[in-house]
Design a protein around this motif. Sequence first.
Motif, PDB file in Angstrom:
ATOM      1  N   VAL A   1      -3.957  15.666 -84.341  1.00  0.00           N
ATOM      2  CA  VAL A   1      -3.272  14.870 -83.388  1.00  0.00           C
ATOM      3  C   VAL A   1      -1.790  15.247 -83.620  1.00  0.00           C
ATOM      4  CG1 VAL A   1      -4.737  12.818 -83.249  1.00  0.00           C
ATOM      5  CG2 VAL A   1      -3.090  12.800 -85.074  1.00  0.00           C
ATOM      6  N   LEU A   2      -1.646  15.833 -84.899  1.00  0.00           N
ATOM      7  CA  LEU A   2      -0.093  16.313 -84.928  1.00  0.00           C
ATOM      8  C   LEU A   2      -0.054  17.834 -84.672  1.00  0.00           C
ATOM      9  CD1 LEU A   2       0.409  14.746 -88.622  1.00  0.00           C
ATOM     10  CD2 LEU A   2       1.297  14.137 -86.592  1.00  0.00           C
TER      11      LEU A   2
ATOM     12  N   HIS B   1      -7.764  -2.497 -76.656  1.00  0.00           N
ATOM     13  CA  HIS B   1      -7.599  -0.823 -77.092  1.00  0.00           C
ATOM     14  C   HIS B   1      -6.414  -0.223 -76.469  1.00  0.00           C
ATOM     15  CE1 HIS B   1      -9.286   2.739 -79.141  1.00  0.00           C
ATOM     16  NE2 HIS B   1      -8.869   3.284 -77.876  1.00  0.00           N
ATOM     17  N   VAL B   2      -5.679   0.381 -77.449  1.00  0.00           N
ATOM     18  CA  VAL B   2      -4.507   1.247 -76.837  1.00  0.00           C
ATOM     19  C   VAL B   2      -4.821   2.735 -76.970  1.00  0.00           C
ATOM     20  CG1 VAL B   2      -2.056   1.726 -77.175  1.00  0.00           C
ATOM     21  CG2 VAL B   2      -2.935  -0.573 -77.676  1.00  0.00           C
ATOM     22  N   ASP B   3      -4.915   3.317 -75.669  1.00  0.00           N
ATOM     23  CA  ASP B   3      -5.298   4.425 -75.698  1.00  0.00           C
ATOM     24  C   ASP B   3      -4.467   5.591 -75.215  1.00  0.00           C
ATOM     25  OD1 ASP B   3      -7.434   6.409 -75.918  1.00  0.00           O
ATOM     26  OD2 ASP B   3      -8.584   5.539 -74.396  1.00  0.00           O
ATOM     27  N   GLY B   4      -4.641   6.872 -75.091  1.00  0.00           N
ATOM     28  CA  GLY B   4      -3.671   7.737 -74.490  1.00  0.00           C
ATOM     29  C   GLY B   4      -2.981   8.636 -75.723  1.00  0.00           C
ATOM     30  N   GLU B   5      -2.357   9.917 -75.159  1.00  0.00           N
ATOM     31  CA  GLU B   5      -1.732  10.625 -76.179  1.00  0.00           C
ATOM     32  C   GLU B   5      -0.428   9.860 -76.434  1.00  0.00           C
ATOM     33  OE1 GLU B   5      -2.624  13.653 -77.564  1.00  0.00           O
ATOM     34  OE2 GLU B   5      -4.518  13.500 -76.876  1.00  0.00           O
TER      35      GLU B   5
ATOM     36  N   LYS C   1       0.854   8.996 -87.298  1.00  0.00           N
ATOM     37  CA  LYS C   1       1.616   9.323 -86.003  1.00  0.00           C
ATOM     38  C   LYS C   1       1.439   8.230 -85.095  1.00  0.00           C
ATOM     39  CE  LYS C   1       1.245  12.151 -81.703  1.00  0.00           C
ATOM     40  NZ  LYS C   1       0.522  13.107 -81.039  1.00  0.00           N
ATOM     41  N   ASP C   2       0.509   7.364 -85.437  1.00  0.00           N
ATOM     42  CA  ASP C   2       0.579   6.120 -84.481  1.00  0.00           C
ATOM     43  C   ASP C   2       1.718   5.236 -85.252  1.00  0.00           C
ATOM     44  OD1 ASP C   2      -1.706   6.367 -82.803  1.00  0.00           O
ATOM     45  OD2 ASP C   2      -3.005   5.633 -84.408  1.00  0.00           O
ATOM     46  N   LEU C   3       1.736   5.090 -86.634  1.00  0.00           N
ATOM     47  CA  LEU C   3       3.001   4.314 -87.217  1.00  0.00           C
ATOM     48  C   LEU C   3       4.192   4.768 -86.719  1.00  0.00           C
ATOM     49  CD1 LEU C   3       4.159   2.400 -89.243  1.00  0.00           C
ATOM     50  CD2 LEU C   3       3.714   4.032 -90.981  1.00  0.00           C
TER      51      LEU C   3
END
Length: 529
Positions: free
Chosen positions: A144-145, A314-318, A224-226
């Motif tokens: 994801v990074l 749920h939170v989705d997407g890039e 990354k989410d943080l």
Amino acid sequence: MFCYQCEQRAGCSGCTGARGVCGKSSKTALLQDKLTGSLVALAEAVGEQNVSEKTNRIMIEGLFATLTNVNFDDEALEKLIETAVKEKEVYASGCSVCQAPCGRMEIYEMEKVWREPDEDIKSLKSLLLFGLRGIAAYAYHAMVLGYNDEEVNRFFYKGMSALGQDRTMENLLGIVMETGAVNFKCMELLDKANTETYGIPAPAEVSLKVEKGPFIVISGHDLKDLKMLLEQTEGKGINIYTHGEMLPAHAYPELRKYSHLKGNFGTAWQNQQKEFANLPAPILFTTNCIMPPKESYADRVFTTGVVAYPGMQHVDGEEKDFGAVIEKAIELGGFSEDKQFAGINGGTKLTTGFGHHTILGAAPQVIEAVKAGKISHFFLVGGCDGARQGRNYYTDFVKEAPKDSIILTLACGKYRFNDLDLGTIEGLPRIMDMGQCNDAFGAVKVALALAEAFECGVNELPLTLVLSWYEQKAVSILLTLLHLGIKNIYLGPTLPSFVSENVLNYLVENFQISPTSTPEEDLKKILEK
């Protein structure tokens, strides 16, 4: 259902019946097996063909979703299965490995592994599968990074194909040991991804106080989410608190620069149902470690990425929009006044950020202290925490360790003792938190550097690994340590039930793995050597 992939399996043998100890239903367990089988079929179809970035993502996310305490959502699992089956068709026409006519093997039946009559074959296939699941978690965080490694990605197909084929014990043992080598490479990749993205971790003191006003608790491992959450809440009067394995985030400069990243809430993952009860704030789960939410806080649980639970938002997407999480924080309002919380031993602050860069930066000081007899021993006490009785062993071990010893730690097992103040040796804190479970890579780097400095092998150092295991990432780390030839590891609180007697004997004879007994007995045995 049958599941014995985690330490807390029922009866120390495996979960059967309607529900597992983790809380997943028999239907969910069967869907996870079906998802695994669809990935075996995908790997068989791929064979030696080149694969796309999309296919790698399907493999990695699918494996990650089957880890303990990650995905409880049957609908989400069914979508992952459908995606894997469709992706297999892309490669089926070029398949040269599958013994069935091309395209016929849609899903491999995992029951063939669980019902394998040869206990050693079953054991080695289980070790392989659970190790692959652990690697997938680390590969996902790097992916994801924007960081990928072709060797790591290719091994998923090799390993998953081996699950569906008839292999000898010798052949499987070779692949299992290779799993450890690949995991080391994957942890190195993730270390590079994290440090190049967020900077070199540095020691940080983290408060356990929650300030009044709106706040959000973020759990899991995904930095990354943080970062996205910090960006979206900046200037909005909402404070952010880490939970569980997110604690080491406070050590990264690019995350610590946000003034509203205030501190840490709660302790290890298995205490969440009690600690989150009636919490006046939303909780965002970014990866594994979610437990079935209690009614007292279920309305404020959000999930993202591969983690999912039925009925939770749920939170989705890039590029994720955490607007709903932010709105919930404002709605709930937080505490009306500051609240001082404490760790399990009563401490009100934690330290983190003693990664391999920091420790190796102090290497001359460490080496001199050892040579002068001021540091007698290093203990790496860490791993996954859990709720089973007997895990107080790790707290007692640290308390009883010689006062001239250093305690290195990582992963959520550190919450058993990381609020203790054990003082310092020559200016060095006696407890050094090296980070998340994937930062075992850093611990290995430190051990190798010390061995070079003292001109000896790693196993000759005054260093002992005392590990707690719970789920599949711990399996992949253990395999890495074995691949590197590290011996005399103490493992607890119970041994994995998927390790057969012959496989265990092999590990004991070749690597001197010991089950934990009591802190007093183990310390005596360690220090007498």
